[in-house]
Motif scaffolding. Structure first.
Motif, PDB file in Angstrom:
ATOM      1  N   UNK A 218      49.319  40.792  60.402  1.00  9.94           N
ATOM      2  CA  UNK A 218      49.694  41.313  61.708  1.00  9.94           C
ATOM      3  C   UNK A 218      50.814  40.457  62.288  1.00  9.94           C
ATOM      4  N   UNK A 219      51.839  41.091  62.831  1.00  6.66           N
ATOM      5  CA  UNK A 219      52.980  40.332  63.354  1.00  6.66           C
ATOM      6  C   UNK A 219      52.600  39.456  64.539  1.00  6.66           C
ATOM      7  N   UNK A 220      51.629  39.902  65.325  1.00  8.52           N
ATOM      8  CA  UNK A 220      51.208  39.086  66.465  1.00  8.52           C
ATOM      9  C   UNK A 220      49.929  38.296  66.169  1.00  8.52           C
ATOM     10  N   UNK A 221      49.415  38.389  64.935  1.00  4.82           N
ATOM     11  CA  UNK A 221      48.240  37.635  64.538  1.00  4.82           C
ATOM     12  C   UNK A 221      46.916  38.240  64.961  1.00  4.82           C
ATOM     13  N   UNK A 222      46.940  39.418  65.587  1.00  3.65           N
ATOM     14  CA  UNK A 222      45.720  40.025  66.128  1.00  3.65           C
ATOM     15  C   UNK A 222      45.798  41.534  65.976  1.00  3.65           C
ATOM     16  N   UNK A 223      44.651  42.146  65.763  1.00  2.00           N
ATOM     17  CA  UNK A 223      44.600  43.606  65.740  1.00  2.00           C
ATOM     18  C   UNK A 223      43.175  44.051  66.027  1.00  2.00           C
ATOM     19  N   UNK A 224      42.985  45.329  66.159  1.00  6.52           N
ATOM     20  CA  UNK A 224      41.660  45.902  66.349  1.00  6.52           C
ATOM     21  C   UNK A 224      41.638  47.269  65.702  1.00  6.52           C
ATOM     22  N   UNK A 225      40.457  47.652  65.232  1.00  8.09           N
ATOM     23  CA  UNK A 225      40.286  48.971  64.611  1.00  8.09           C
ATOM     24  C   UNK A 225      38.799  49.280  64.543  1.00  8.09           C
ATOM     25  N   UNK A 226      38.453  50.527  64.241  1.00  6.86           N
ATOM     26  CA  UNK A 226      37.028  50.871  64.126  1.00  6.86           C
ATOM     27  C   UNK A 226      36.345  50.064  63.018  1.00  6.86           C
ATOM     28  N   UNK A 227      35.141  49.616  63.290  1.00  5.30           N
ATOM     29  CA  UNK A 227      34.362  48.866  62.295  1.00  5.30           C
ATOM     30  C   UNK A 227      34.219  49.670  61.013  1.00  5.30           C
ATOM     31  N   UNK A 228      34.118  50.974  61.125  1.00 10.35           N
ATOM     32  CA  UNK A 228      33.971  51.848  59.960  1.00 10.35           C
ATOM     33  C   UNK A 228      35.135  51.690  58.977  1.00 10.35           C
ATOM     34  N   UNK A 229      36.332  51.322  59.469  1.00  7.37           N
ATOM     35  CA  UNK A 229      37.454  51.092  58.561  1.00  7.37           C
ATOM     36  C   UNK A 229      37.147  49.957  57.592  1.00  7.37           C
ATOM     37  N   UNK A 230      36.370  48.975  58.038  1.00  9.53           N
ATOM     38  CA  UNK A 230      36.001  47.860  57.170  1.00  9.53           C
ATOM     39  C   UNK A 230      34.802  48.220  56.297  1.00  9.53           C
ATOM     40  N   UNK A 231      33.767  48.767  56.896  1.00  7.27           N
ATOM     41  CA  UNK A 231      32.531  49.017  56.145  1.00  7.27           C
ATOM     42  C   UNK A 231      32.704  50.102  55.083  1.00  7.27           C
ATOM     43  N   UNK A 232      33.643  51.018  55.278  1.00 12.16           N
ATOM     44  CA  UNK A 232      33.869  52.068  54.283  1.00 12.16           C
ATOM     45  C   UNK A 232      34.883  51.649  53.221  1.00 12.16           C
ATOM     46  N   UNK A 233      35.485  50.473  53.366  1.00 12.90           N
ATOM     47  CA  UNK A 233      36.469  49.985  52.408  1.00 12.90           C
ATOM     48  C   UNK A 233      35.791  49.276  51.241  1.00 12.90           C
ATOM     49  N   UNK A 234      36.226  49.544  50.006  1.00 11.63           N
ATOM     50  CA  UNK A 234      35.648  48.829  48.866  1.00 11.63           C
ATOM     51  C   UNK A 234      36.002  47.339  48.887  1.00 11.63           C
ATOM     52  N   UNK A 235      37.003  46.947  49.651  1.00 10.38           N
ATOM     53  CA  UNK A 235      37.405  45.548  49.725  1.00 10.38           C
ATOM     54  C   UNK A 235      36.533  44.736  50.679  1.00 10.38           C
TER      55      UNK A 235
END
Length: 78
Positions: A45-62
């Protein structure tokens, strides 16, 4: 655990991923906000911070499910 998350909870991932044949540890954390949004610091992130739905993380294989969720005592989130 994830359905009971509340704003202010600290969410931690610690995974080993297999991306393009490479093994590397993926450690990540964030703080739950309102409406299922997680706030996190990110090196891309260019500003070092971001936010997104938790589901974006939990549904990711990574990422998948977090390994731990911590709730600070006496937290009052208005």
């Amino acid at each position: 655990v994830m359905k009971d998350m509340q704003p202010g909870d600290i969410v931690i991932w610690d995974q080993t991923n297999h991306y393009q044949g490479l093994d590397y540890p993926l450690q990540h954390c964030g703080i739950m906000g309102r409406d299922g949004i997680i706030h996190y610091a990110g090196s891309k992130e260019t500003n070092g911070y971001n936010f997104r739905p938790l589901n974006d993380f939990t549904s990711s294989p990574f990422y998948g499910s977090p390994i731990a969720v911590f709730r600070p005592k006496n937290l009052k989130y208005d």
